[in-house]
Scaffold this active site. Structure first.
Site, PDB file in Angstrom:
ATOM      1  N   HIS A  38      12.064  11.380 -17.462  1.00 53.97           N
ATOM      2  CA  HIS A  38      11.225  10.610 -16.546  1.00 53.97           C
ATOM      3  C   HIS A  38      10.759   9.447 -17.325  1.00 53.97           C
ATOM      4  O   HIS A  38      10.350   9.497 -18.589  1.00 53.97           O
ATOM      5  CB  HIS A  38      10.289  11.305 -15.736  1.00 53.97           C
ATOM      6  CG  HIS A  38      10.897  12.193 -14.668  1.00 53.97           C
ATOM      7  ND1 HIS A  38      11.316  13.315 -14.866  1.00 53.97           N
ATOM      8  CD2 HIS A  38      11.140  11.786 -13.360  1.00 53.97           C
ATOM      9  CE1 HIS A  38      11.952  13.918 -13.577  1.00 53.97           C
ATOM     10  NE2 HIS A  38      11.608  12.916 -12.616  1.00 53.97           N
ATOM     11  N   LYS A  47       4.910   9.315 -15.669  1.00 50.01           N
ATOM     12  CA  LYS A  47       4.650  10.656 -15.248  1.00 50.01           C
ATOM     13  C   LYS A  47       3.705  11.456 -15.470  1.00 50.01           C
ATOM     14  O   LYS A  47       3.480  11.703 -17.069  1.00 50.01           O
ATOM     15  CB  LYS A  47       6.152  11.233 -15.015  1.00 50.01           C
ATOM     16  CG  LYS A  47       6.154  12.517 -14.026  1.00 50.01           C
ATOM     17  CD  LYS A  47       7.505  12.966 -13.880  1.00 50.01           C
ATOM     18  CE  LYS A  47       7.729  14.194 -13.071  1.00 50.01           C
ATOM     19  NZ  LYS A  47       6.834  14.179 -11.884  1.00 50.01           N
TER      20      LYS A  47
HETATM   21  P1  NAD Z   1       1.864   6.681  -8.175  1.00 49.79           P
HETATM   22  O1  NAD Z   1       0.676   6.872  -9.206  1.00 49.79           O
HETATM   23  O2  NAD Z   1       2.611   5.443  -8.523  1.00 49.79           O
HETATM   24  O3  NAD Z   1       1.341   6.560  -6.697  1.00 49.79           O
HETATM   25  C1  NAD Z   1       0.393   7.712  -6.318  1.00 49.79           C
HETATM   26  C2  NAD Z   1      -0.483   6.591  -5.278  1.00 49.79           C
HETATM   27  O4  NAD Z   1      -1.305   7.455  -4.561  1.00 49.79           O
HETATM   28  C3  NAD Z   1      -1.381   5.729  -6.134  1.00 49.79           C
HETATM   29  O5  NAD Z   1      -1.170   4.229  -5.393  1.00 49.79           O
HETATM   30  C4  NAD Z   1      -2.756   6.180  -5.630  1.00 49.79           C
HETATM   31  O6  NAD Z   1      -3.675   4.979  -5.791  1.00 49.79           O
HETATM   32  C5  NAD Z   1      -2.697   6.854  -4.389  1.00 49.79           C
HETATM   33  N1  NAD Z   1      -3.565   7.416  -4.009  1.00 49.79           N
HETATM   34  C6  NAD Z   1      -4.572   8.183  -4.858  1.00 49.79           C
HETATM   35  N2  NAD Z   1      -5.446   9.187  -4.315  1.00 49.79           N
HETATM   36  C7  NAD Z   1      -5.311   8.477  -2.849  1.00 49.79           C
HETATM   37  C8  NAD Z   1      -5.914   8.780  -1.650  1.00 49.79           C
HETATM   38  N3  NAD Z   1      -7.023   9.813  -1.623  1.00 49.79           N
HETATM   39  N4  NAD Z   1      -5.642   8.166  -0.570  1.00 49.79           N
HETATM   40  C9  NAD Z   1      -4.627   7.298  -0.556  1.00 49.79           C
HETATM   41  N5  NAD Z   1      -3.765   7.082  -1.656  1.00 49.79           N
HETATM   42  C10 NAD Z   1      -4.235   7.624  -2.702  1.00 49.79           C
HETATM   43  O7  NAD Z   1       2.938   7.741  -8.406  1.00 49.79           O
HETATM   44  P2  NAD Z   1       4.311   7.896  -7.808  1.00 49.79           P
HETATM   45  O8  NAD Z   1       5.246   7.803  -9.130  1.00 49.79           O
HETATM   46  O9  NAD Z   1       4.591   7.430  -6.371  1.00 49.79           O
HETATM   47  O10 NAD Z   1       4.345   9.717  -7.685  1.00 49.79           O
HETATM   48  C11 NAD Z   1       3.572  10.161  -6.793  1.00 49.79           C
HETATM   49  C12 NAD Z   1       3.842  11.551  -6.494  1.00 49.79           C
HETATM   50  O11 NAD Z   1       5.221  11.819  -6.206  1.00 49.79           O
HETATM   51  C13 NAD Z   1       4.079  12.431  -8.058  1.00 49.79           C
HETATM   52  O12 NAD Z   1       3.736  13.766  -7.639  1.00 49.79           O
HETATM   53  C14 NAD Z   1       5.483  12.362  -8.207  1.00 49.79           C
HETATM   54  O13 NAD Z   1       6.027  13.421  -8.971  1.00 49.79           O
HETATM   55  C15 NAD Z   1       6.207  12.613  -6.948  1.00 49.79           C
HETATM   56  N6  NAD Z   1       7.725  12.268  -6.695  1.00 49.79           N
HETATM   57  C16 NAD Z   1       8.231  12.912  -5.954  1.00 49.79           C
HETATM   58  C17 NAD Z   1       9.417  12.926  -5.624  1.00 49.79           C
HETATM   59  C18 NAD Z   1      10.132  13.650  -4.604  1.00 49.79           C
HETATM   60  O14 NAD Z   1      11.558  13.323  -4.331  1.00 49.79           O
HETATM   61  N7  NAD Z   1       9.835  14.484  -4.281  1.00 49.79           N
HETATM   62  C19 NAD Z   1      10.187  11.542  -6.063  1.00 49.79           C
HETATM   63  C20 NAD Z   1       9.464  10.523  -7.021  1.00 49.79           C
HETATM   64  C21 NAD Z   1       8.040  10.971  -7.143  1.00 49.79           C
END
Ligand code: NAD
Length: 267
Positions: free
Chosen positions: A156, A160
């Protein structure tokens, strides 16, 4: 039309989700939530996603849009996701959860909402990965007890925060379950120094973190004379986002239960 609100709308997945909802003719963007006190509150979420103004501004509290949406899509952190589940339970909302890295206690807490909050929870929302899980089941049943060593390798992007990825763990679980093993007993997550040769039944995990890799997973079945590798490579976050929107439309019609993408896709 399913009215969707996106938590973490300014994040990598959040911005991609705005695009995916916009492209879906049966879903509509009902809101976007940013961290409390964020300077992005009040900014049009279309602009956050690079689409220009869409007429929906980011808010920093779910209460501000409680009457506007049916389903929440949450790709954030375990703590935030659990707080949002409590909100959904209180206000009769449904939720799609893509957040990974939940500890055992957090997972148990999440599942505890299953009777009150209709939800889809999956560490990987891509259709391809969920088909891959089916292929792994078949491969594990045929090979796993026939002297094939099983290893899971994932890669990744450098940002991450959890490791191994939720998808790698899910792949390992599917393989372990097919063979009557558990990751608690047979998962090996570290090999450093004089750790000795591998044992027959262990399922090993290796992790790469580099650059902008969206997500790559390989499960290897290796024995003397041959090696079978089942690989999935995601080249864009859109694959996860489209799966999440599909899950949101599906869960809008469910009355209860903690579901996964296999349920959504009917696999
Ligand atoms: P990222 O850090 O880019 O985004 C997370 C966002 O959440 C940030 O903008 C942060 O400011 C925001 N946030 C934090 N606390 C918050 C709150 N209380 N209220 C509103 N917003 C809040 O991360 P990302 O790459 O987008 O990944 C996020 C999660 O999704 C991770 O756990 C990742 O592993 C997971 N993910 C899952 C899949 C899937 O298919 N299930 C795919 C990609 C990523």
């Amino acid at each position: 039309m399913t009215r969707i609100a996106i938590v973490g709308v300014a994040g990598r997945m959040g911005r991609t989700l705005v695009n995916a909802v916009q492209q879906d003719s049966e879903a509509t963007l009902a809101g976007g939530i940013v961290k409390r006190g964020s300077s992005l509150a009040g900014v049009d979420i279309g602009e956050l996603a690079g689409l220009g103004k869409l007429g929906v501004v980011a808010v920093d509290s779910l209460s501000a849009i409680v009457d506007d949406f049916d389903v929440l899509i949450d790709f954030t952190t375990p703590q935030v996701t659990l707080a949002n589940l409590a909100f959904c339970a209180e206000h009769g909302k449904r939720i799609v959860i893509g957040t990974t890295g939940l500890a055992d206690a957090e997972l148990a807490a999440l599942e505890g909402y299953g009777d009150r909050v209709p939800m889809v929870f999956a560490p990987n929302m891509s259709v391809g990965v969920n088909l891959t899980l089916k292929l792994l089941e078949t491969a594990a049943r045929s090979l796993g007890n026939e002297g094939y060593d099983i290893e899971v390798v994932e890669a990744h992007h450098r940002y991450k925060v959890d490791s191994p990825s939720g998808t790698a763990l899910k792949m390992g679980e599917v393989v372990a379950e097919s063979l009557g093993r558990t990751l608690k007993e047979h998962g090996v997550f570290e090999r450093v120094g004089q750790c000795g040769p591998r044992t027959d039944k262990e399922i090993g995990f290796a992790t790469v973190r580099a650059g902008d890799i969206v997500g790559e997973h390989t499960v290897m079945f290796a024995t003397e004379g041959e090696r079978i590798e089942i690989t999935h490579k995601a080249s864009s976050r859109m694959t996860f986002a489209k799966g999440a929107v599909r899950a949101a439309r599906w869960v809008a019609g469910q009355q209860e239960g903690c579901h996964d993408m296999q349920d959504v896709l009917g696999l």
